[in-house]
Design a protein around this motif. Structure first.
Motif, PDB file in Angstrom:
ATOM      1  N   ILE A 273       5.700   3.216  38.928  1.00  0.00           N
ATOM      2  CA  ILE A 273       6.977   3.466  38.245  1.00  0.00           C
ATOM      3  C   ILE A 273       7.027   2.702  36.915  1.00  0.00           C
ATOM      4  O   ILE A 273       7.341   3.277  35.858  1.00  0.00           O
ATOM      5  N   LYS A 274       6.683   1.413  36.976  1.00  0.00           N
ATOM      6  CA  LYS A 274       6.757   0.584  35.754  1.00  0.00           C
ATOM      7  C   LYS A 274       5.903   1.191  34.649  1.00  0.00           C
ATOM      8  O   LYS A 274       6.339   1.326  33.500  1.00  0.00           O
ATOM      9  N   GLN A 275       4.680   1.562  35.028  1.00  0.00           N
ATOM     10  CA  GLN A 275       3.716   2.079  34.046  1.00  0.00           C
ATOM     11  C   GLN A 275       4.192   3.430  33.474  1.00  0.00           C
ATOM     12  O   GLN A 275       4.216   3.623  32.253  1.00  0.00           O
ATOM     13  N   THR A 276       4.616   4.333  34.370  1.00  0.00           N
ATOM     14  CA  THR A 276       4.983   5.686  33.897  1.00  0.00           C
ATOM     15  C   THR A 276       6.246   5.633  33.041  1.00  0.00           C
ATOM     16  O   THR A 276       6.324   6.309  32.004  1.00  0.00           O
ATOM     17  N   VAL A 277       7.238   4.846  33.488  1.00  0.00           N
ATOM     18  CA  VAL A 277       8.483   4.765  32.708  1.00  0.00           C
ATOM     19  C   VAL A 277       8.187   4.150  31.340  1.00  0.00           C
ATOM     20  O   VAL A 277       8.710   4.606  30.313  1.00  0.00           O
ATOM     21  N   PHE A 278       7.305   3.142  31.315  1.00  0.00           N
ATOM     22  CA  PHE A 278       6.994   2.528  30.019  1.00  0.00           C
ATOM     23  C   PHE A 278       6.294   3.534  29.091  1.00  0.00           C
ATOM     24  O   PHE A 278       6.632   3.642  27.914  1.00  0.00           O
ATOM     25  N   GLU A 279       5.353   4.291  29.661  1.00  0.00           N
ATOM     26  CA  GLU A 279       4.644   5.286  28.838  1.00  0.00           C
ATOM     27  C   GLU A 279       5.608   6.330  28.269  1.00  0.00           C
ATOM     28  O   GLU A 279       5.512   6.738  27.127  1.00  0.00           O
ATOM     29  N   LYS A 280       6.594   6.745  29.102  1.00  0.00           N
ATOM     30  CA  LYS A 280       7.509   7.818  28.672  1.00  0.00           C
ATOM     31  C   LYS A 280       8.639   7.304  27.798  1.00  0.00           C
ATOM     32  O   LYS A 280       9.091   7.977  26.879  1.00  0.00           O
ATOM     33  N   SER A 281       9.161   6.098  28.124  1.00  0.00           N
ATOM     34  CA  SER A 281      10.410   5.667  27.475  1.00  0.00           C
ATOM     35  C   SER A 281      10.292   4.363  26.691  1.00  0.00           C
ATOM     36  O   SER A 281      11.269   3.921  26.096  1.00  0.00           O
ATOM     37  N   ARG A 282       9.132   3.692  26.805  1.00  0.00           N
ATOM     38  CA  ARG A 282       8.945   2.388  26.147  1.00  0.00           C
ATOM     39  C   ARG A 282       9.943   1.346  26.662  1.00  0.00           C
ATOM     40  O   ARG A 282      10.349   0.440  25.936  1.00  0.00           O
ATOM     41  N   ILE A 283      10.366   1.524  27.900  1.00  0.00           N
ATOM     42  CA  ILE A 283      11.299   0.549  28.501  1.00  0.00           C
ATOM     43  C   ILE A 283      10.589  -0.151  29.644  1.00  0.00           C
ATOM     44  O   ILE A 283       9.958   0.496  30.481  1.00  0.00           O
ATOM     45  N   LYS A 284      10.675  -1.509  29.623  1.00  0.00           N
ATOM     46  CA  LYS A 284      10.052  -2.286  30.704  1.00  0.00           C
ATOM     47  C   LYS A 284      11.084  -2.526  31.786  1.00  0.00           C
ATOM     48  O   LYS A 284      12.062  -3.261  31.564  1.00  0.00           O
ATOM     49  N   LEU A 285      10.893  -1.889  32.934  1.00  0.00           N
ATOM     50  CA  LEU A 285      11.852  -2.075  34.030  1.00  0.00           C
ATOM     51  C   LEU A 285      11.630  -3.438  34.684  1.00  0.00           C
ATOM     52  O   LEU A 285      10.503  -3.886  34.851  1.00  0.00           O
TER      53      LEU A 285
END
Ligand SMILES: Cc1cc2nc3c(=O)[nH]c(=O)nc-3n(C[C@H](O)[C@H](O)[C@H](O)COP(=O)(O)OP(=O)(O)OC[C@H]3O[C@@H](n4cnc5c(N)ncnc54)[C@H](O)[C@@H]3O)c2cc1C
Length: 292
Positions: A273-285
């Motif tokens: 999740i962390k990796q995919t969200v960062f790739e798509k949104s540039r947001i670090k959860l």
């Protein structure tokens, strides 16, 4: 030394206790030592002894915000569930940190004391709720805390008020203390109206959350002005499985134990999740759940 410490507390001690019995995820390997003190004095004695023995100490409430790893947890878990005294005087409620939040909310509503009904559906202990500043869009427990009594890592008893507790979104400043007791200051209100609000919020949660499957609630904190669930959903990750763990198709910020999940399965989904969200949104959860 360790032997006499364990011997002293043997009536409240279990060794190699499976932590999956004590987490809402139903996940977790055995805890080397697992103490369940029944009074604040016993809590202090166990905690001081564990600190003297240089054991890692893990305070455990209702286990509803925890991912406990699969291998042995080396140290002393101190389960606070049996600290459940309660005293209500006018609009003040003083209760042991292990008091179940749901029961406390019901009691407060019956007494016409408002402020906690917004926390409907949070399967927490009172102490755990304070540590996490549990809440949601209608309010947080920190809004009602007058003070807590806590034992620090030098074994001293401290009274901490809202300023020291430093409540923020899903955060309090308590790091090295164990909460023994909490004093809440509530507002007089109509009991029927409180029950109505409580039932309404609970119904809302039942619709939105996968409550029939074991989980630890929201895995990630919401980023400023955003929703972690929406980011995970938009990344197309709903329903993704790893072993027995699955990203809920009902609420993307929940990982559920769909049967026989290991902590390693959940950790793998967290990383994905962390990796995919960062790739798509540039947001670090950032994790909301605590990992032991
Ligand atoms: C279905 C579901 C829905 C949820 N919904 C919400 C929600 O709407 N809002 C929300 O905020 N949370 C929610 N949660 C998350 C969780 O319920 C809260 O974070 C809760 O307050 C954790 O309390 P606990 O007693 O279970 O703490 P635990 O999970 O046992 O512990 C959490 C942390 O607090 C520490 N701790 C616990 N008690 C003490 C103590 N007395 N002294 C010192 N440290 C202590 C632990 O060491 C650990 O670091 C949900 C969880 C589930 C499973």
């Amino acid at each position: 030394m360790l032997k006499s410490f364990l011997e002293k507390h043997k009536s409240i001690l279990k060794e190699s206790e499976p932590m999956c019995k004590h987490t809402t995820f139903r996940i977790g390997g055995p805890a080397r030592y697992f103490f369940a003190p029944t009074t604040a004095e016993e809590l202090r004695s166990v905690l001081c002894g564990a600190l003297e023995e240089d054991l890692n100490v893990y305070p455990l409430g209702a286990g509803s915000n925890l991912l406990v790893k699969d291998n042995e947890l080396d140290g002393a878990v101190i389960h606070l569930a049996k600290l459940h005294t309660i005293h209500i005087e006018k609009n003040l409620v003083i209760a042991g940190s292990g008091f179940p939040l749901a029961a406390l909310i019901n009691l407060a509503c019956q007494h016409g004391l408002g402020g906690l009904e917004t926390l409907a559906g949070i399967p927490s202990s009172l102490g755990g709720a304070v540590i996490m500043n549990a809440g949601g869009k209608y309010g947080c427990i920190g809004d009602s805390v007058k003070y807590v009594l806590a034992i620090d890592n030098k074994c001293g008893l401290k009274k901490l008020g809202p300023r020291e507790l430093g409540f923020k979104y899903r955060h309090s400043e308590i790091k090295n203390e164990m909460i023994a007791e909490v004093c809440l200051e509530l507002k007089q209100a109509d009991p029927e109206e409180l029950q109505r609000r409580y039932a309404g919020i609970l119904a809302e949660k039942k619709l939105a959350q996968p409550l029939s499957q074991p989980s630890a609630g929201c895995v990630f904190k919401n980023p400023p002005n955003g929703s972690a669930g929406a980011l995970i959903d938009n990344a197309g990750l709903k329903g993704l499985k790893k072993g027995g763990a699955m990203i809920s198709s009902k609420h993307a910020n929940f990982i559920v134990n769909a049967g026989g999940a290991k902590a390693a399965d959940v950790s793998a989904l967290i990383e994905k999740i962390k990796q995919t969200v960062f790739e798509k949104s540039r947001i670090k959860l950032e994790l909301e759940i605590k990992v032991w």
